[in-house]
Write an enzyme that holds these catalytic residues in place. Sequence first.
Site, PDB file in Angstrom:
ATOM      1  N   GLU A  67     -89.613  67.796  30.002  1.00  0.00           N
ATOM      2  CA  GLU A  67     -91.049  68.105  30.058  1.00  0.00           C
ATOM      3  C   GLU A  67     -91.795  67.674  28.801  1.00  0.00           C
ATOM      4  O   GLU A  67     -92.355  68.504  28.068  1.00  0.00           O
ATOM      5  CB  GLU A  67     -91.228  69.604  30.303  1.00  0.00           C
ATOM      6  CG  GLU A  67     -90.608  70.040  31.604  1.00  0.00           C
ATOM      7  CD  GLU A  67     -90.912  71.480  31.988  1.00  0.00           C
ATOM      8  OE1 GLU A  67     -91.108  72.298  31.082  1.00  0.00           O
ATOM      9  OE2 GLU A  67     -90.966  71.779  33.189  1.00  0.00           O
ATOM     10  N   GLU A 100     -86.503  70.158  38.878  1.00  0.00           N
ATOM     11  CA  GLU A 100     -86.631  71.620  38.756  1.00  0.00           C
ATOM     12  C   GLU A 100     -87.574  72.110  39.842  1.00  0.00           C
ATOM     13  O   GLU A 100     -88.633  71.517  40.060  1.00  0.00           O
ATOM     14  CB  GLU A 100     -87.238  72.026  37.399  1.00  0.00           C
ATOM     15  CG  GLU A 100     -86.310  71.913  36.231  1.00  0.00           C
ATOM     16  CD  GLU A 100     -86.907  72.469  34.944  1.00  0.00           C
ATOM     17  OE1 GLU A 100     -87.720  73.402  35.008  1.00  0.00           O
ATOM     18  OE2 GLU A 100     -86.551  71.942  33.875  1.00  0.00           O
TER      19      GLU A 100
HETATM   20  C1  BG6 Z   1     -89.479  74.541  33.003  1.00  0.00           C
HETATM   21  C2  BG6 Z   1     -88.445  74.391  31.916  1.00  0.00           C
HETATM   22  O1  BG6 Z   1     -90.721  74.390  32.433  1.00  0.00           O
HETATM   23  O2  BG6 Z   1     -89.605  75.768  33.622  1.00  0.00           O
HETATM   24  C3  BG6 Z   1     -87.280  75.355  32.028  1.00  0.00           C
HETATM   25  O3  BG6 Z   1     -87.961  73.075  31.852  1.00  0.00           O
HETATM   26  C4  BG6 Z   1     -87.778  76.714  32.438  1.00  0.00           C
HETATM   27  O4  BG6 Z   1     -86.576  75.355  30.816  1.00  0.00           O
HETATM   28  C5  BG6 Z   1     -88.475  76.599  33.797  1.00  0.00           C
HETATM   29  O5  BG6 Z   1     -86.788  77.687  32.459  1.00  0.00           O
HETATM   30  C6  BG6 Z   1     -88.948  77.890  34.391  1.00  0.00           C
HETATM   31  O6  BG6 Z   1     -89.730  78.594  33.489  1.00  0.00           O
HETATM   32  P1  BG6 Z   1     -89.345  80.078  33.073  1.00  0.00           P
HETATM   33  O7  BG6 Z   1     -90.265  80.414  31.992  1.00  0.00           O
HETATM   34  O8  BG6 Z   1     -89.546  80.893  34.293  1.00  0.00           O
HETATM   35  O9  BG6 Z   1     -87.935  80.021  32.638  1.00  0.00           O
END
Ligand code: BG6
Length: 476
Positions: free
Chosen positions: A173, A362
């Site tokens: 990111e 993701e």
């Molecule tokens: C993404 C990141 O932005 O979101 C992850 O690459 C992160 O590292 C994921 O865990 C989800 O966000 P969060 O804050 O719910 O863990």
Amino acid sequence: MFPKDFLWGGATAANQIEGAYLEDGKGLSTADVMTLGSHQKKRRITQILEKDEYYPSHKAIDYYHHFKEDIALFAEMGFKVYRMSIGWSRIFPNGDETEPNEKGLEFYDQIIDELEKYHIIPLVTISHFETPLGLQKYGSWQNRKVVDFYVRYAKVLLERYNDRIHYWLPFNEINCMSTQSWVAAGIDSDDEKIRMQAAYHQFLASAKVVKLAHQINPENKVGMMYCGHFAYANSADPDDVIGTMNFMHQMMFYCDVQCRGYYPKYKLKELDRLKILLPIRQGDLEILKEGTVDFLSFSYYCTHVTGKKTNGILKGMNGLDTGYKNTFLTKSSWGWTVDPQGLRYALNYLYDRYQLPMMVVENGLGAIDILDGEEIHDDYRISYLREHLIQLEKAIETDGIPVMGYTMWGPIDLIAASTGEMKKRYGFIYVDADDLGRGSLKRYKKDSFYWYQKVIETNGKILEEENENEKIYRYG
Ligand code: BG6
């Protein structure tokens, strides 16, 4: 239909799972000095460790000592690919050493051994939200020296895993530089000049790694990883539409530089207006041009509404506040909108712009799970993922977008990046640990574990059946 060689899998980051934060010579990273937060409370950055403060990355889910068991569970679900990251400060504890820490490398050798045992392809993020703390003395990414330190680190990995890893993401990111620069680059400042110089250095570092990866092994594919910020205009009022365009420019310039190899005009004009000079040296622009990425990957959780009131970019991952609400969408318990169609929109938006192979690296739902005996009935997660996968399939089948794979975020419960909480769970696998690291660390399979296993086994066909029947199946 999903392509027959579609890469199904999951994604994690070292600092959110490994724990063992000082084991085998590891140095401190920016993640190791972030305290526990919550939806209401921002995580603090302490720079040095404070007594009586809880730091979630220190223990995490202790994957460092459980990885064999965890990878076996990924294999049981049928993973074809596993997106993992390597902890930079395990390999170069302070970031600026000339020789790597062999013990750190041995840990990742063992992980790759396990993945190979199950024929799971590794997709490796070289830097996922954890810059070595030792680089603070240089001003972190603000300093061009860090480009060389990073490239040295990347070269060690590319050479060591020359014939074992072929998918690489230099930065997680990268556009988080604009929203949370400590997490993205060890820069604890909102100063736009500092952030833009640091971003420039990361672009340069990434381009150098693309070139190096291709030289070391022509089979290597290097991608960029965009934090999926996508926005709908609040209304058809042209002022809202222009506000939205400006908002997206703040984010898209990261993709423009990495996919096209040069800064877009709108960004150069803006930097000019802000009197920000990029630290360009002779030969740099050629490096950017020659180091464009082979594929484009992104994270996708939610969408935003923006318009004439939206001022600049989003501040911090806790907030996600643009000044508008989307009344058509529901929200997760952490306030993130749930918008499966937005995933199809996002894929089209990016593909229209770059025509590169794509990968969703993701996507998932952070939710509170209840352990019921030895079971977790997480229908809400199944439903969230199922709706998103249906839209992903439409993007492939109806819109013709070449999507290489999908790695669901957090296949095993892990600590949340934005809040440091354990209770914001994403996994198919439940880990018995709470926000303060208490618990047996025992792993349990959730209902979604069996569901995803079926999705992979049928290459997504099960989604069609579920769709026809308009109901969510329970497995296990
Ligand atoms: C993404 C990141 O932005 O979101 C992850 O690459 C992160 O590292 C994921 O865990 C989800 O966000 P969060 O804050 O719910 O863990």
